[in-house]
Write a protein that holds these residues in place. Structure first.
Motif, short mmCIF file in Angstrom:
data_model
loop_
_atom_site.label_atom_id
_atom_site.label_comp_id
_atom_site.label_asym_id
_atom_site.label_seq_id
_atom_site.Cartn_x
_atom_site.Cartn_y
_atom_site.Cartn_z
N ILE A 125 -2.48 -0.19 -3.77
CA ILE A 125 -3.17 -0.10 -4.60
C ILE A 125 -3.49 -1.16 -5.16
O ILE A 125 -3.32 -1.06 -6.22
N GLY A 126 -2.66 -2.78 -5.00
CA GLY A 126 -2.28 -3.61 -6.73
C GLY A 126 -0.76 -3.58 -7.02
O GLY A 126 -0.17 -2.23 -6.62
N LYS A 169 7.07 7.22 2.30
CA LYS A 169 7.24 6.44 3.66
C LYS A 169 6.19 5.19 2.60
O LYS A 169 4.96 5.69 2.50
N ILE A 170 6.48 4.29 1.93
CA ILE A 170 4.93 3.00 1.68
C ILE A 170 5.01 2.49 3.02
O ILE A 170 5.63 1.74 3.48
N VAL A 171 4.04 2.78 3.42
CA VAL A 171 3.53 2.53 5.09
C VAL A 171 2.58 0.95 4.66
O VAL A 171 1.88 0.22 5.24
N SER A 172 1.97 0.61 3.59
CA SER A 172 0.94 -1.02 3.65
C SER A 172 0.56 -0.74 1.81
O SER A 172 0.83 -0.28 1.39
N LEU A 173 0.58 -2.33 1.68
CA LEU A 173 -0.45 -2.14 0.33
C LEU A 173 -1.19 -3.37 0.33
O LEU A 173 -1.33 -4.49 1.05
N CYS A 174 -1.70 -3.44 -0.77
CA CYS A 174 -3.02 -3.98 -0.96
C CYS A 174 -2.91 -5.16 -1.89
O CYS A 174 -3.10 -4.42 -2.76
N ALA A 209 0.53 -12.01 -4.87
CA ALA A 209 1.28 -10.66 -4.89
C ALA A 209 2.15 -10.20 -3.84
O ALA A 209 2.68 -9.68 -4.10
N LEU A 210 0.97 -10.36 -2.60
CA LEU A 210 1.19 -10.72 -1.43
C LEU A 210 2.70 -10.62 -1.12
O LEU A 210 3.57 -10.61 -0.37
N VAL A 260 6.65 -4.25 5.41
CA VAL A 260 5.68 -3.23 5.18
C VAL A 260 4.43 -4.27 5.22
O VAL A 260 4.18 -4.88 4.86
N GLU A 261 2.59 -3.65 6.32
CA GLU A 261 2.16 -4.27 6.54
C GLU A 261 1.86 -5.07 4.86
O GLU A 261 1.43 -3.38 4.28
N THR A 262 0.87 -6.15 4.79
CA THR A 262 -0.16 -6.15 3.55
C THR A 262 -1.53 -6.47 4.07
O THR A 262 -1.73 -6.26 5.03
N PHE A 263 -2.55 -6.27 3.19
CA PHE A 263 -4.20 -6.23 3.44
C PHE A 263 -4.31 -7.24 1.85
O PHE A 263 -4.01 -6.72 0.91
N THR A 264 -5.66 -7.82 2.16
CA THR A 264 -6.70 -7.97 0.89
C THR A 264 -7.43 -6.99 1.28
O THR A 264 -8.17 -7.41 -0.14
#
Lengths: 334, 334, 334, 334
Positions: B7-8, B27-32, B38-39, B49-53
């Protein structure tokens, strides 16, 4: 011919003697030290000058115009009073006195007798300090934000005073000379690591109005010698490293200025970063200039920049710092 | 495979992502990140890699074993609590939390859930700090007299916290790691020069028993960058200059030791001055070691040196320093 | 009492006089300089010593045991010969003589008369050179690969000799002392930028057998002063920076060693990189040690490390360098 | 879209690839390396780009506009010729070729085909060199007296060429760019300490008319890394220390100027010593500027400062230096 008597021939005395000897129109006519070995060392170099072990042979002598007092600070007041009472101008080693009341009393006495007091704040006469004074005086740095000083080394331990009375007078006299405004309060924290009851490490802060802050890091227990001052200003910043030979002073074309505020929540801060400039610094020995200046102030009735009042201001700050030190860093108003 | 969500993705996030990516078996599987730009920056480098807000897509995800929280400190508590409550180990950017109570609450929660907390005190994993720890641990310096730290530069001004919360966590975490004893009180003095109400210059003292003193000089307004620590000990002294490439650490065979006292009035102090020695310092990227160590602590149920309690100790000191700052340097007991 | 007469009181003479004065059992009984202003300067400090303008008043005096010759190099031979012929030991400023033949003639004369010659290679008596000699002597560096010296600054221009005769004697005397092997050839390249016909910038290489190479970069036109020597050895490498106050010598635990060759096409080279170590260097004034050593060698019939033969070796190399310089860097065999 | 193919993904290739990737309007469409492990490393970061082990898949491809050749120098000629013959512009790693004749042949070929050659003299695009070029170009230093360069470190030993072909191209390309005049002769001396027949230490002098001299000290066996250039001029002198972060370039207000001669025997030399000034140096990555400039030169038909002729001039000097090296430092005319 202007005749000078010198009291004290320990660590600093030989430098004072050597420099006064070189001043045009000045003659050292007598020297006093209670230690006969000091007198022997003196005699080797200056066989023709009279020597004494009793300071009254100097302070009461009819042949002497001015007395240089280069003794431990605890003796300054008595020696200075005796010299002034007998009509001699005085050149006193720093710090001026042990107490504020002593300094005030000497200033009053000199005033009555129309005699000059010069306190040996040698650093004011170095090329570096004279150059920085010129820069600050010409407002090259702009409004000052902070003054940060570090003076640490492996100190000699034969002290009768703590690190504040030993090292801080240098830095306070420099700050007092460079900064027009005077601090409103002092706080100091220090520690002692040996059985003698003398602090060997101390941190001192001088608080000014208008958010200017001065900070001093002094220490007798550092493996490396550091002699630096950083001065931050609105327009430019300055770094002084006194251990550098050729580039003691560096002026950075960097400053921080708040630009027009756009709204309440947004603040724009503009950095100007640019060139650095290192002005040439004069290498004339400071004490050579200072001793000539002492004679010049007497002969031409000028007020020295390092007169009794300057000495008094330093003693006031030292007294306040010592008081704060004893009170775990509590703020002491000046 | 150990799955991590991050996150970040602001200033420090990319480094955390890059280093976790390189850890064997991770494994990095998701980023928010709430900021879509930034995404986008992230997607360029890590398109798969999946991204979220919304951070809940990470903290509540079933596929994730641990969450790295690399966001402003004010958000740490909520994000960390959510992650812990959902059974994730956490890696939290320094400082741990804004308040002591928050840190305590997270430690309690992690304890109940048997989850690991690691606070990203990156400096502990640098070659320099690891080498100094080894030297201090082996009592090479002897009893410590002082710890003197300077961290100044022209700082970036987009801060939501003052210079104490910005720079001091580095130095407190280093000191906390190197020095076994813990300080009993903190005092801090600082000034602000701009309209935002944030101190940009501060001096902090940590008081220990047994006359050990630690001092920190931190400043966003310095034209020159300085990163030095001096440590004075009875047997040896150490100077660490983090801006040096090859000779970061110098150990001086200098110490001050009071020898046998001969009588009441005489005090002999022996100086040992001798060689200097500069040990080789490992240059492995600190964050590479730290991210590996995080996984290692989880898999092998070890307690990290930079666990929640370490994070809490730093937050306690920061809170005390801030309180002292607001009280003109008054001593705040820990 | 050992009586010394000094010829020459220009730039270096006052140092020679001051140091001989301090040697136990030595008395300076007369001084000669053709310049009456020099004699006046001398008289201020040493009012009781006789002065002359004719050197024969010294070289032929019956009261004098040894003569210190501190004059321009072009006069050394005549003064030294006159002193030796009259039975005086001689202390001669570097370089020994202008020509190899002159040096050889003086050595022969001194041999017949059983008198001592000492050439003032002051650097050999500095703490730094004595420490490096000790390290090289103890084979700490291993087999030597190269010796790289740089001595540049903004030089004073009142020279009667080129930069090779002015600066190189220092470096050649140091190299000659430190390295057991002697060079087999010299090459030198230099340029002159002013109308006087004197080279102000020069690069000199001394070729040894066994692939050892020594290189000297000397220059009167450098804005920065540099005084460094790098010595590369099989086991360790050494860097000497004479402008450093406290850490003049650094020894690096780095070396390059060819390991066992595996086949024809593969070469393994092992680098050992490790700690750096900076030994304490004695700060005693070199000339104080050297003047005492001169008397000691005479009284105890010892051969000085800086005897006439050492002086001759330097003059041979200077002559060769000058010859190479005139031949566009052609190799000159020694 | 401008399509680029890259040959070679060893030490420097990844930097070339990364920088070309970032140039607006440019696409890297294929990469070739004979080493499959290099291709694997490449694929991790650039999974969508085609890879080959045969360079002809690149030099003969119809989709490619320009070829970047980042391989050992011995292969440059063949690869470059193949690319040019197939109508590709070329970006060639330094040094341009092994032989003068090869460089001349490629220049001729590119001329016929109206294709651009750029030799990767990366240093020309650093902030420091661009700033010095500006200063020299504006005649701030005045007539040049000397150019003194030192580039030493503990070098990696996996070389197929000696220290001259490894390190000197950097310095020659910088000198060639900064100094308008071209040298008339080269001399070089070097030694080898290991069995491979490759010199590891060398000293090179470039002789100019008008008493300008350039000197290069290069060495793979130094314990300390040094990267300095001193430039002495009639009006000012410049010192460039490339290892400094913030103050790489210092300009000294010192110069030496012969004033009006008063008679034949008297020569007045005036020293001006004054301030030092350190201009801000841009920190943009050199290769980022250079890769953009390559595309810009092609699209806008400009002649690069580092074109084939610049590459040829460097190869000529390298060839001459190598020849001199083999002849014990004999002067080789250019």
């Amino acid at each position: 011919m202007f005749n000078i008597g010198v009291i004290g021939y320990g660590y600093w005395g030989p430098n004072v003697v050597r420099n006064f000897s070189c001043v045009e129109g000045v003659k050292i006519v007598s020297l006093c030290d209670r230690d006969r070995r000091a007198l022997q060392r003196f005699k080797k170099v200056y066989p023709h000058v009279e020597t004494f072990t009793d300071h009254r042979d100097i302070t009461t002598s009819r042949d002497i115009d001015a007395v240089a007092i280069v003794t431990p600070v605890s003796t300054h007041f008595e020696l200075a009073r005796s010299a002034l009472e007998n009509g001699k101008h005085i050149f006193v080693e720093k710090p001026f006195t042990v107490k504020v009341s002593e300094a005030e009393s000497l200033i009053e006495l000199a005033g009555k007798k129309k005699l000059k007091i010069m306190v040996d704040h040698t650093f004011l006469f170095t090329g570096a300090v004279r150059k920085i004074k010129e820069l600050v005086g010409n407002n090259i740095l702009g409004r000052l934000y902070y003054y940060d000083s570090m003076r640490v080394n492996l100190g000699l331990f034969q002290h009768d005073v703590n690190v504040i009375w030993d090292l801080l007078p240098h830095d306070l006299s420099i700050m007092d000379y460079l900064i027009q405004d005077k601090p409103s309060a002092i706080s100091a924290t220090g520690v002692k690591h040996f059985d003698r009851g003398l602090e060997d490490t101390a941190y001192i802060i001088a608080h000014f109005n208008d958010n200017l802050i001065a900070h001093f890091n002094i220490n007798w227990l550092s493996p490396v010698k550091v002699r630096t001052v950083l001065i931050g200003g609105e327009k430019k910043m300055l770094a002084w490293n006194d251990l550098e030979t050729d580039e003691k002073i560096k002026i950075y074309d960097k400053g921080v200025k708040v630009k027009s505020k756009e709204g309440v929540y947004k603040l724009l801060v503009e950095y100007r970063t640019g060139d650095m400039w290192s002005p040439r610094v004069d290498h004339t020995e400071a004490l050579a200039l200072e001793t000539r200046y002492f004679i010049d102030c007497i002969l031409h009735k000028k007020t020295p920049i390092n007169d009794g009042f300057a000495g008094l201001r330093i003693v006031k700050m030292l007294e306040a710092a010592d008081k704060s030190l004893k009170n775990k860093g509590a703020l002491v108003r000046l």
